[in-house]
Structures are given as C-alpha cells and as structure tokens.
Design a protein around this motif. Structure first.
Motif, PDB file in Angstrom:
ATOM      1  N   LYS A  42       0.482  -1.299  -0.113  1.00 43.95           N
ATOM      2  CA  LYS A  42       0.399  -0.121  -0.287  1.00 43.95           C
ATOM      3  C   LYS A  42       1.259   1.036  -0.278  1.00 43.95           C
ATOM      4  N   THR A  43       2.065   1.034   0.602  1.00 39.32           N
ATOM      5  CA  THR A  43       2.741   2.194   0.942  1.00 39.32           C
ATOM      6  C   THR A  43       3.211   2.381  -0.947  1.00 39.32           C
ATOM      7  N   GLY A  44       4.115   1.284  -1.010  1.00 39.43           N
ATOM      8  CA  GLY A  44       4.643   1.197  -2.625  1.00 39.43           C
ATOM      9  C   GLY A  44       3.655   2.038  -3.578  1.00 39.43           C
ATOM     10  N   THR A  45       1.991   2.015  -3.509  1.00 34.37           N
ATOM     11  CA  THR A  45       1.037   2.410  -4.268  1.00 34.37           C
ATOM     12  C   THR A  45       0.999   4.121  -4.091  1.00 34.37           C
ATOM     13  N   TYR A  46       0.893   4.089  -2.805  1.00 35.61           N
ATOM     14  CA  TYR A  46       0.506   5.359  -2.607  1.00 35.61           C
ATOM     15  C   TYR A  46       1.595   6.629  -2.679  1.00 35.61           C
ATOM     16  N   ILE A  47       3.439   5.602  -3.241  1.00 37.29           N
ATOM     17  CA  ILE A  47       4.223   6.616  -3.257  1.00 37.29           C
ATOM     18  C   ILE A  47       4.366   6.498  -5.213  1.00 37.29           C
ATOM     19  N   PHE A  48       4.003   5.442  -5.824  1.00 36.76           N
ATOM     20  CA  PHE A  48       3.597   5.978  -6.952  1.00 36.76           C
ATOM     21  C   PHE A  48       2.693   6.594  -7.648  1.00 36.76           C
ATOM     22  N   LEU A  49       1.420   6.818  -7.135  1.00 34.20           N
ATOM     23  CA  LEU A  49       0.267   7.479  -6.610  1.00 34.20           C
ATOM     24  C   LEU A  49       0.939   9.470  -6.970  1.00 34.20           C
ATOM     25  N   THR A  50       1.581   9.610  -6.370  1.00 34.28           N
ATOM     26  CA  THR A  50       1.880  10.760  -5.811  1.00 34.28           C
ATOM     27  C   THR A  50       3.242  11.304  -6.611  1.00 34.28           C
ATOM     28  N   PHE A  51       3.698  10.210  -6.836  1.00 31.32           N
ATOM     29  CA  PHE A  51       4.875  10.600  -8.031  1.00 31.32           C
ATOM     30  C   PHE A  51       4.561  10.642  -9.637  1.00 31.32           C
ATOM     31  N   TRP A  52       3.350  10.303  -9.580  1.00 28.64           N
ATOM     32  CA  TRP A  52       2.307  10.070 -10.961  1.00 28.64           C
ATOM     33  C   TRP A  52       1.795  11.271 -10.697  1.00 28.64           C
ATOM     34  N   ALA A  53       0.667  11.941  -9.549  1.00 31.07           N
ATOM     35  CA  ALA A  53      -0.014  12.968  -9.613  1.00 31.07           C
ATOM     36  C   ALA A  53       0.790  14.186  -9.842  1.00 31.07           C
ATOM     37  N   LEU A  54       2.223  14.129  -9.298  1.00 28.13           N
ATOM     38  CA  LEU A  54       2.694  15.774  -9.421  1.00 28.13           C
ATOM     39  C   LEU A  54       3.895  16.158 -11.085  1.00 28.13           C
ATOM     40  N   VAL A  55       3.451  14.572 -11.632  1.00 23.94           N
ATOM     41  CA  VAL A  55       4.432  14.373 -13.074  1.00 23.94           C
ATOM     42  C   VAL A  55       2.973  15.525 -13.407  1.00 23.94           C
ATOM     43  N   VAL A  56       1.687  14.636 -13.307  1.00 21.90           N
ATOM     44  CA  VAL A  56       0.644  15.107 -14.420  1.00 21.90           C
ATOM     45  C   VAL A  56       0.237  16.134 -14.343  1.00 21.90           C
ATOM     46  N   LEU A  57       0.495  16.738 -12.436  1.00 25.02           N
ATOM     47  CA  LEU A  57       0.235  18.607 -12.030  1.00 25.02           C
ATOM     48  C   LEU A  57       1.378  19.535 -12.628  1.00 25.02           C
ATOM     49  N   PHE A  58       2.488  18.442 -12.803  1.00 28.35           N
ATOM     50  CA  PHE A  58       3.383  20.131 -13.033  1.00 28.35           C
ATOM     51  C   PHE A  58       3.874  20.716 -13.993  1.00 28.35           C
ATOM     52  N   PRO A  59       2.711  20.652 -15.027  1.00 27.74           N
ATOM     53  CA  PRO A  59       2.271  21.208 -16.626  1.00 27.74           C
ATOM     54  C   PRO A  59       1.591  22.316 -15.930  1.00 27.74           C
ATOM     55  N   PHE A  60       0.444  22.264 -15.280  1.00 23.65           N
ATOM     56  CA  PHE A  60      -0.359  23.532 -14.812  1.00 23.65           C
ATOM     57  C   PHE A  60      -0.273  23.968 -14.030  1.00 23.65           C
ATOM     58  N   TYR A  61       1.193  23.800 -13.094  1.00 23.03           N
ATOM     59  CA  TYR A  61       1.924  24.520 -12.203  1.00 23.03           C
ATOM     60  C   TYR A  61       2.513  25.080 -12.668  1.00 23.03           C
ATOM     61  N   TRP A  62       3.572  24.880 -13.470  1.00 26.09           N
ATOM     62  CA  TRP A  62       4.464  25.891 -14.188  1.00 26.09           C
ATOM     63  C   TRP A  62       3.557  26.546 -15.098  1.00 26.09           C
ATOM     64  N   MET A  63       2.255  26.609 -15.635  1.00 25.10           N
ATOM     65  CA  MET A  63       1.471  27.231 -16.353  1.00 25.10           C
ATOM     66  C   MET A  63       0.868  28.493 -15.640  1.00 25.10           C
ATOM     67  N   LEU A  64       1.386  27.670 -14.057  1.00 26.08           N
ATOM     68  CA  LEU A  64       0.490  29.545 -13.395  1.00 26.08           C
ATOM     69  C   LEU A  64       1.747  29.930 -12.854  1.00 26.08           C
ATOM     70  N   LEU A  65       2.846  29.176 -12.951  1.00 26.30           N
ATOM     71  CA  LEU A  65       3.784  30.385 -12.516  1.00 26.30           C
ATOM     72  C   LEU A  65       4.393  31.147 -13.583  1.00 26.30           C
ATOM     73  N   THR A  66       4.377  30.312 -14.654  1.00 26.93           N
ATOM     74  CA  THR A  66       4.733  31.601 -16.128  1.00 26.93           C
ATOM     75  C   THR A  66       4.017  32.730 -16.019  1.00 26.93           C
ATOM     76  N   SER A  67       2.897  32.223 -15.758  1.00 28.93           N
ATOM     77  CA  SER A  67       1.637  33.365 -16.053  1.00 28.93           C
ATOM     78  C   SER A  67       1.706  34.597 -14.767  1.00 28.93           C
ATOM     79  N   VAL A  68       2.206  34.516 -13.681  1.00 25.33           N
ATOM     80  CA  VAL A  68       2.683  35.510 -12.355  1.00 25.33           C
ATOM     81  C   VAL A  68       4.457  36.193 -12.610  1.00 25.33           C
TER      82      VAL A  68
END
Length: 291
Positions: free
Chosen positions: A22-48
C-alpha cells in the motif's frame, strides 16, 4: 503452541507485506500526480512572472518572489480575448445543444424503433469511425466553402453537431432499459417522443451528462477546424486567440502573457470538471439500470 506461533508470524508478515504494498502504491500515485500536475503549476507560475524576469532567467526557477498580474491584463488588451471567449461560449453552447438533440434522437431510433435496414444503416454508421478525421475535415471544408458558410457561426457549428461514437454510446445505454417499460408505455398509448422524454432520458441522465461535458470540452479546445474555416477575427475562438498572441499580439514572443491567456481559458474547464466529476464517473461506469 508452535503452530499458533507460526500462524501469528505468518499473519504478521502478511500484514507487513500489505502495508509495504500500500505504501509503494501511494508513493507511485503521488509521484505520478506530481508529474501530471507539474505542467499546470508551470503554466500558473509563468503567468505571474514579469516579462523581464522571465527572460532574465537562463534556467527557469520553480518559484517567484515578485508575482504580477500584469500578464493577464496584457492578454486581454493585446488581442480581443474577451470577444474570443464570448465566441467560444456561443460556439460551445450551440454545438453541444444541437448535438445532444441529434444523437439522442438517432440513438433512440437505433435502440427502440424498427425500420427496414436498421442494422445495415447502423453498421454503416459505425464504419464511418474508421475514416481518418483529416479526410472528413477536407470534405467538410469543401462543403462549407461551396455553401458560402466560411467565416460564420453556421460554418463552425454544422460539422460538429453529430458524433457516431456518442450515438453508439447512447444507443448501448438506451438498450439497457428493460423492453417491458417500452411495451407498457405503448399499451398506455404513450408516443415514442413522450416515452423518450419521460422514461429514457431520466434513466440515462448520467450518460447524457457525461456526453454533454465531453462535447463541451471538445468544443472549447477545438483548434484545427476553427483555424481552417475562419480567417475573420470576428469569428475567432480562444484557440485562435492564443495563436494570435504568439504571432502578432505583442510584436514579440511574450510567453508569460500567453500563459496567462491559457490559464484564463483553462479555468472554465477545470471548474466544469470539479463540479460534475461525480456525474462524469457515474456516466462512464454505468453498466446497468437501477431498478
């Protein structure tokens, strides 16, 4: 006693393995969520980031100490982005509404009505899904041009008011409704349109909502067809507006302002998904009819 001890040790090992898994699954999902959300963060960061600070960073930083909203003002003043948003809203609402009417009637006809050659016609419809979209777009462009509908909302909307895939999806959902309901309604003298409105649509609402939301997203993100069929800025959609900002909105490539425009365009879709996410999941996963 030894057997009880061995059993306890085995049970403890199983629990540890389960926790580790379960811990390994959560770590993988967290990492994948960061990978998916990073472009949105970069977009918002660049816009300001200011135009100067953005270009001064040879290696872009992951944060900024001096955020600014000037890019959002520039995005609306350099090009008529508000007008493009209004055009996109009109295009999206009209196209989605017309498509929902067309696919609902078509799906109901294939699911419930009997007419000669129904299976052959439906097979022909499904075969259209095998045709590359580029070929269909060329045909649509030639037709719209011959009808004199370039640079008009009619030319933007008409090629998108139907979808073979959505007809198929809705037909399969309609066929899950028990035939007994249809026969009982016909015995009571209920017309097909009334049965569709009073029985089928309420039962299949999750799928209808899902299809509607997917069509809204498709229309809002539409780029190639609007770019092809319109060269008049009065009919530009937001996708064309982003390209105009890049090409001639500032006389230079202003990436922060472009990111600000992308944020403005993306917010409605994000809000739409957050509001209707449960209905989307219900429509996608609906495999039966609640009785």
């Amino acid at each position: 006693m030894d057997k009880e001890l061995d059993y306890g040790q085995t049970e403890e090992r199983d629990r540890k393995k389960a926790r580790a898994g379960k811990t390994g699954t959560y770590i993988f999902l967290t990492f994948w969520a960061l990978v998916v959300l990073f472009p949105f963060y970069w977009m918002l960061l660049t816009s300001v980031k200011s135009y100067g600070s953005y270009n001064a960073e040879h290696i872009q930083k992951l944060f900024t100490l001096s955020p600014t909203l000037q890019n959002y003002a520039d995005a609306f003043t350099s090009v008529p982005l508000g007008k493009y948003l209004l055009n996109t809203l009109i295009f999206t609402v009209v196209t989605t509404a017309l498509m929902m009417v067309v696919i609902t009637l078509a799906a109901y006809a294939f699911a419930r009505l009997s007419f000669p050659g129904k299976n052959l016609v439906f097979t022909f419809f499904l075969s259209l899904m095998m045709i590359p979209a580029e070929l269909v777009m060329i045909t649509n462009y030639a037709t719209i041009t011959q009808w004199g509908m370039r640079n008009s909302f009619a030319g933007l909307v008409l090629p998108s008011v139907t979808s073979v895939f959505y007809i198929y999806l809705l037909k399969e959902n309609f066929e899950q409704v028990p035939d007994e309901l249809y026969r009982a309604a016909k015995v009571d003298g209920t017309s097909d349109l009334k049965y569709l409105w009073k029985v089928m649509l309420p039962i299949c609402r999750p799928t209808l909502v899902t299809v509607g939301i997917l069509k809204v997203i498709e229309c809002w993100n539409s780029y190639l067809w609007p770019r092809l069929v319109t060269d008049d800025p009065a009919y530009y959609l937001v996708s064309n507006g982003i390209q105009e900002i890049r090409e001639n909105g500032f006389g230079r490539e202003n990436i922060p302002a472009m990111m600000a425009a992308v944020v403005v365009i993306s917010v409605p879709l994000i809000v739409l998904f957050l509001v209707f996410r449960k209905k989307i999941m219900a429509g996608v996963s609906q495999g039966g009819v609640k009785g």
